[in-house]
Motif scaffolding. Structure first.
Motif, PDB file in Angstrom:
ATOM      1  N   GLY A  60       0.798  -1.272  -0.089  1.00  0.00           N
ATOM      2  CA  GLY A  60       0.269  -0.529   0.269  1.00  0.00           C
ATOM      3  C   GLY A  60       0.912   1.237  -0.080  1.00  0.00           C
ATOM      4  N   LEU A  61       0.588   2.220   0.223  1.00  0.00           N
ATOM      5  CA  LEU A  61       0.837   3.587   0.444  1.00  0.00           C
ATOM      6  C   LEU A  61       0.813   4.851   1.641  1.00  0.00           C
ATOM      7  CD1 LEU A  61       2.794   5.689  -0.956  1.00  0.00           C
ATOM      8  CD2 LEU A  61       0.854   6.436  -2.778  1.00  0.00           C
ATOM      9  N   PHE A  62       1.959   5.208   1.853  1.00  0.00           N
ATOM     10  CA  PHE A  62       1.342   5.296   3.436  1.00  0.00           C
ATOM     11  C   PHE A  62       2.174   7.463   2.728  1.00  0.00           C
ATOM     12  CE2 PHE A  62       3.291   7.977   7.248  1.00  0.00           C
ATOM     13  CZ  PHE A  62       1.856   8.447   7.743  1.00  0.00           C
ATOM     14  N   VAL A  63       1.345   8.048   2.565  1.00  0.00           N
ATOM     15  CA  VAL A  63       1.756   9.744   2.851  1.00  0.00           C
ATOM     16  C   VAL A  63       1.500  10.627   3.832  1.00  0.00           C
ATOM     17  CG1 VAL A  63       1.525  11.686   1.429  1.00  0.00           C
ATOM     18  CG2 VAL A  63       0.127   9.350   0.467  1.00  0.00           C
ATOM     19  N   PRO A  64       2.223  10.820   4.663  1.00  0.00           N
ATOM     20  CA  PRO A  64       2.595  11.463   6.047  1.00  0.00           C
ATOM     21  C   PRO A  64       1.791  13.166   5.647  1.00  0.00           C
ATOM     22  CG  PRO A  64       4.589  10.376   5.526  1.00  0.00           C
ATOM     23  CD  PRO A  64       3.965  10.640   4.062  1.00  0.00           C
ATOM     24  N   PRO A  65       1.725  13.262   6.864  1.00  0.00           N
ATOM     25  CA  PRO A  65       0.673  14.793   6.723  1.00  0.00           C
ATOM     26  C   PRO A  65       2.027  16.060   6.327  1.00  0.00           C
ATOM     27  CG  PRO A  65       0.486  14.009   8.621  1.00  0.00           C
ATOM     28  CD  PRO A  65       1.452  13.517   8.040  1.00  0.00           C
ATOM     29  N   GLY A  66       1.542  17.173   5.163  1.00  0.00           N
ATOM     30  CA  GLY A  66       2.453  17.577   4.534  1.00  0.00           C
ATOM     31  C   GLY A  66       3.349  16.528   3.159  1.00  0.00           C
ATOM     32  N   GLN A  67       3.451  15.308   3.545  1.00  0.00           N
ATOM     33  CA  GLN A  67       4.215  15.304   2.095  1.00  0.00           C
ATOM     34  C   GLN A  67       3.232  14.360   0.541  1.00  0.00           C
ATOM     35  OE1 GLN A  67       7.428  13.898   2.503  1.00  0.00           O
ATOM     36  NE2 GLN A  67       7.070  14.814   4.032  1.00  0.00           N
ATOM     37  N   GLY A  68       4.290  14.430  -0.504  1.00  0.00           N
ATOM     38  CA  GLY A  68       3.061  14.198  -1.443  1.00  0.00           C
ATOM     39  C   GLY A  68       3.466  15.299  -2.571  1.00  0.00           C
ATOM     40  N   ASP A  69       3.033  15.574  -4.070  1.00  0.00           N
ATOM     41  CA  ASP A  69       3.590  16.012  -4.933  1.00  0.00           C
ATOM     42  C   ASP A  69       3.035  17.063  -5.057  1.00  0.00           C
ATOM     43  OD1 ASP A  69       4.692  16.460  -7.898  1.00  0.00           O
ATOM     44  OD2 ASP A  69       3.149  15.277  -8.652  1.00  0.00           O
ATOM     45  N   PHE A 101      -0.386  16.172  -4.431  1.00  0.00           N
ATOM     46  CA  PHE A 101      -0.984  14.732  -4.820  1.00  0.00           C
ATOM     47  C   PHE A 101      -0.436  13.723  -4.681  1.00  0.00           C
ATOM     48  CE2 PHE A 101      -1.181  17.327  -8.777  1.00  0.00           C
ATOM     49  CZ  PHE A 101      -2.316  16.787  -9.745  1.00  0.00           C
ATOM     50  N   LYS A 102      -1.590  12.879  -3.293  1.00  0.00           N
ATOM     51  CA  LYS A 102      -1.180  11.939  -2.600  1.00  0.00           C
ATOM     52  C   LYS A 102      -1.544  10.484  -2.901  1.00  0.00           C
ATOM     53  CE  LYS A 102      -1.505  14.732   1.158  1.00  0.00           C
ATOM     54  NZ  LYS A 102      -0.436  15.745   1.287  1.00  0.00           N
ATOM     55  N   VAL A 103      -2.507  10.588  -4.109  1.00  0.00           N
ATOM     56  CA  VAL A 103      -2.212   8.800  -4.770  1.00  0.00           C
ATOM     57  C   VAL A 103      -2.452   9.432  -6.107  1.00  0.00           C
ATOM     58  CG1 VAL A 103      -2.707   6.828  -5.287  1.00  0.00           C
ATOM     59  CG2 VAL A 103      -3.154   7.810  -3.001  1.00  0.00           C
ATOM     60  N   THR A 104      -1.332   9.287  -6.791  1.00  0.00           N
ATOM     61  CA  THR A 104      -1.729   9.327  -8.736  1.00  0.00           C
ATOM     62  C   THR A 104      -1.555   8.197  -9.641  1.00  0.00           C
ATOM     63  OG1 THR A 104       0.560   9.243  -8.716  1.00  0.00           O
ATOM     64  CG2 THR A 104       0.227  11.424  -8.219  1.00  0.00           C
ATOM     65  N   ARG A 123      -0.491   4.439  -9.064  1.00  0.00           N
ATOM     66  CA  ARG A 123      -0.161   3.999  -8.043  1.00  0.00           C
ATOM     67  C   ARG A 123      -1.563   4.030  -7.875  1.00  0.00           C
ATOM     68  NH1 ARG A 123       3.869   3.140  -4.422  1.00  0.00           N
ATOM     69  NH2 ARG A 123       1.854   2.195  -3.124  1.00  0.00           N
ATOM     70  N   SER A 124      -2.820   4.029  -9.410  1.00  0.00           N
ATOM     71  CA  SER A 124      -4.154   3.405  -8.339  1.00  0.00           C
ATOM     72  C   SER A 124      -4.811   4.168 -10.380  1.00  0.00           C
ATOM     73  CB  SER A 124      -4.854   4.793  -8.085  1.00  0.00           C
ATOM     74  OG  SER A 124      -6.484   3.992  -8.018  1.00  0.00           O
ATOM     75  N   ARG A 125      -5.442   3.171 -10.606  1.00  0.00           N
ATOM     76  CA  ARG A 125      -5.660   3.020 -11.910  1.00  0.00           C
ATOM     77  C   ARG A 125      -7.278   3.736 -12.133  1.00  0.00           C
ATOM     78  NH1 ARG A 125      -5.130  -2.962 -11.861  1.00  0.00           N
ATOM     79  NH2 ARG A 125      -6.764  -2.607 -10.462  1.00  0.00           N
ATOM     80  N   HIS A 126      -7.669   3.980 -10.323  1.00  0.00           N
ATOM     81  CA  HIS A 126      -8.981   4.445 -10.502  1.00  0.00           C
ATOM     82  C   HIS A 126      -8.883   5.617  -9.709  1.00  0.00           C
ATOM     83  CE1 HIS A 126     -12.598   4.394  -8.537  1.00  0.00           C
ATOM     84  NE2 HIS A 126     -12.968   4.466  -7.388  1.00  0.00           N
TER      85      HIS A 126
END
Length: 171
Positions: free
Chosen positions: A3-12, A23-26, A29-32
């Protein structure tokens, strides 16, 4: 599989006009679903628009936005704040804890009329279409901060964003 864990303040991070987007999940990582956090500056108005193939969800974390998601009886093309649906719905002020779901084909918009930024948690499905638009818009505005409304409309149309009223952002 992991899975994917994105901490606060993190992402693209990216930005587009008066929107700060993380962006937290792009789509890589996800087709959906694309998942992102947006900080909406005071004065920003995404403009009424619709998507033929995309659905969105907005959850207001902090602040307040004015929002609508319905077919208007009459769309004047200038500003959506006075629009009304056939069953009497009108744009509403949505504060922290409010959630708005927008299915494909549903006209919608949001704007920040407050003096402080609003923070939203958003999803867009299917991935990666909306993230590609947001990144393209960010790049276009970084290259040309005075992009013409016509160029912006063409960029949006190329990404399944069919404008009904113009996007407006503080200069």
């Amino acid at each position: 599989m992991t899975g994917l864990f994105v901490p606060p303040g993190q992402g693209d991070d990216t930005s587009a006009a008066a929107l700060q987007i993380t962006f937290k999940v792009t789509g890589d990582r996800s087709r959906h679903t694309t998942v992102y956090e947006t900080v909406v500056a005071p004065g920003f108005d995404v403009g009424a628009h619709l998507h033929h193939n995309l659905e969105e969800c907005f959850y207001i974390l902090d602040g307040e936005i004015e929002v609508f998601a319905f077919d208007p009886v009459e769309a004047d093309g200038q500003h959506w704040s006075g629009w009304e649906s056939a069953d009497g719905r009108r744009p509403v002020r949505a504060g922290a804890g409010s959630c708005v779901f927008v299915p494909p084909g549903c006209p919608h918009a949001f704007r920040n009329n407050a003096d402080t930024p609003a923070r939203l948690f958003q999803t867009a499905s299917p991935a990666p279409f909306h993230e590609l638009y947001l990144k393209a818009m960010s790049e276009a505005l970084a290259t040309n901060p005075n992009i013409s409304p016509e160029e912006l409309a063409r960029l949006r149309e190329a990404h399944d964003i069919h404008q009904l009223t113009p996007l407006k952002y503080p200069g």
